[in-house]
Design a protein around this motif. Structure first.
Motif, short mmCIF file in Angstrom:
data_model
loop_
_atom_site.label_atom_id
_atom_site.label_comp_id
_atom_site.label_asym_id
_atom_site.label_seq_id
_atom_site.Cartn_x
_atom_site.Cartn_y
_atom_site.Cartn_z
N VAL A 192 53.22 35.34 31.44
CA VAL A 192 51.81 34.95 31.34
C VAL A 192 51.08 35.34 32.62
CG1 VAL A 192 52.23 33.00 29.79
CG2 VAL A 192 52.28 32.64 32.24
N ALA A 193 49.77 35.26 32.58
CA ALA A 193 48.96 35.47 33.79
C ALA A 193 49.15 34.24 34.68
CB ALA A 193 47.50 35.64 33.42
N THR A 194 49.63 34.46 35.90
CA THR A 194 49.90 33.34 36.81
C THR A 194 48.73 33.04 37.73
OG1 THR A 194 51.00 34.85 38.34
CG2 THR A 194 52.39 33.65 36.77
N SER A 195 47.86 34.02 37.96
CA SER A 195 46.65 33.78 38.74
C SER A 195 45.59 34.78 38.30
CB SER A 195 46.93 33.91 40.24
OG SER A 195 47.26 35.24 40.57
N PRO A 196 44.33 34.35 38.30
CA PRO A 196 43.28 35.25 37.84
C PRO A 196 43.04 36.37 38.84
CG PRO A 196 42.32 33.25 38.71
CD PRO A 196 43.82 33.06 38.72
N GLY A 197 42.55 37.50 38.36
CA GLY A 197 42.17 38.58 39.25
C GLY A 197 40.79 38.33 39.81
N GLY A 198 40.51 38.89 40.95
CA GLY A 198 39.21 38.70 41.58
C GLY A 198 38.14 39.56 40.93
N GLN A 199 36.92 39.05 40.87
CA GLN A 199 35.80 39.78 40.28
C GLN A 199 35.15 40.70 41.30
OE1 GLN A 199 33.20 37.56 37.78
NE2 GLN A 199 31.48 38.90 38.19
N LEU A 200 35.08 42.01 40.95
CA LEU A 200 34.45 42.99 41.82
C LEU A 200 32.95 43.06 41.56
CD1 LEU A 200 37.54 44.15 41.41
CD2 LEU A 200 36.56 46.08 42.54
N VAL A 201 32.57 43.20 40.28
CA VAL A 201 31.18 43.42 39.90
C VAL A 201 30.82 42.57 38.70
CG1 VAL A 201 29.51 45.14 39.09
CG2 VAL A 201 31.28 45.82 40.70
N SER A 202 29.60 42.07 38.71
CA SER A 202 29.04 41.36 37.57
C SER A 202 27.67 41.97 37.29
CB SER A 202 28.90 39.87 37.90
OG SER A 202 28.21 39.20 36.88
N VAL A 203 27.37 42.27 36.01
CA VAL A 203 26.10 42.88 35.65
C VAL A 203 25.43 42.06 34.56
CG1 VAL A 203 24.94 44.96 34.82
CG2 VAL A 203 27.04 45.17 36.15
N ARG A 204 24.19 41.65 34.82
CA ARG A 204 23.35 40.96 33.83
C ARG A 204 21.97 41.55 33.92
NH1 ARG A 204 24.94 37.66 30.84
NH2 ARG A 204 25.62 35.58 30.71
N LYS A 205 21.37 41.85 32.77
CA LYS A 205 20.03 42.45 32.69
C LYS A 205 19.95 43.71 33.57
CE LYS A 205 17.63 38.18 31.66
NZ LYS A 205 16.59 37.25 32.07
N ASN A 206 21.03 44.51 33.57
CA ASN A 206 21.13 45.76 34.32
C ASN A 206 21.02 45.59 35.83
OD1 ASN A 206 21.72 47.37 32.16
ND2 ASN A 206 19.60 47.89 31.75
N VAL A 207 21.31 44.41 36.34
CA VAL A 207 21.32 44.17 37.78
C VAL A 207 22.77 43.89 38.18
CG1 VAL A 207 20.53 42.70 39.66
CG2 VAL A 207 18.97 43.28 37.78
N SER A 208 23.31 44.75 39.05
CA SER A 208 24.69 44.59 39.52
C SER A 208 24.76 43.66 40.72
CB SER A 208 25.28 45.95 39.94
OG SER A 208 25.53 46.75 38.83
#
Length: 169
Positions: free
Chosen positions: A62-78
């Protein structure tokens, strides 16, 4: 009333966002910038995360720890904007996920390697054209040379836990 309150807290705790990606201390790094698009709709989003760590837990893989988030995009804004550091000199397992209106989603898991000190741009996001009902794509380019960074398929999961080796009925 107290059980209902406790259940709502537990439900909210399960919806926490992925932790922010951080380059390990002392590791070589490259710089990367996002040009991912989510199409202009408040319900659409795109994220690029490091794949979660996989291990043995309760006899299962199973996944033992989540991966880190590099980028998040909402309404075309990174977020984050501009260049940010990413670990270089070793293959990184990354996952891009897209969500669009109408409960559509897409996911691309891949492995890429970045050269220390180089600058990269990520292009892609959600595709919504007459040819496709819903999908996503991703390309990574070296800013200095213009060369496309090769992507390989995600590695096959090594299932070495005791319960994973049992025959299925």
């Amino acid at each position: 009333m107290k059980p209902l309150y406790l259940c709502s807290i537990l439900l909210l705790a399960g919806c926490t966002p992925a932790p922010k990606y951080l380059v390990p201390a002392g590791a070589p790094h490259a710089l990367i910038r996002s040009e991912l698009v989510s199409m202009e709709n408040r319900r659409n989003s795109v994220s690029l995360v490091e794949a979660p760590a996989i291990g043995c837990k309760y006899g299962r893989t199973v996944a033992t720890s989540p991966g880190g988030q590099l980028v998040s995009v909402r309404k075309n804004v990174s977020t984050p904007e501009g260049f940010f550091p990413i670990e270089a000199g070793k293959p990184l397992h990354l996952v891009m996920r897209g969500a669009a209106k109408g409960n559509r989603s897409c996911s691309i898991a891949f492995v890429s390697e970045f050269a220390p000190g180089a600058r990269y741009v990520i292009k892609g996001g959600i595709v919504d054209s007459p040819d496709t009902l819903s999908g996503c794509y991703i390309d990574i380019f070296n800013v200095d040379s213009g060369a496309r960074v090769p992507k390989t398929d995600e590695p096959k999961m090594d299932r070495n836990c005791a319960l994973d080796r049992l025959p299925t009925l």
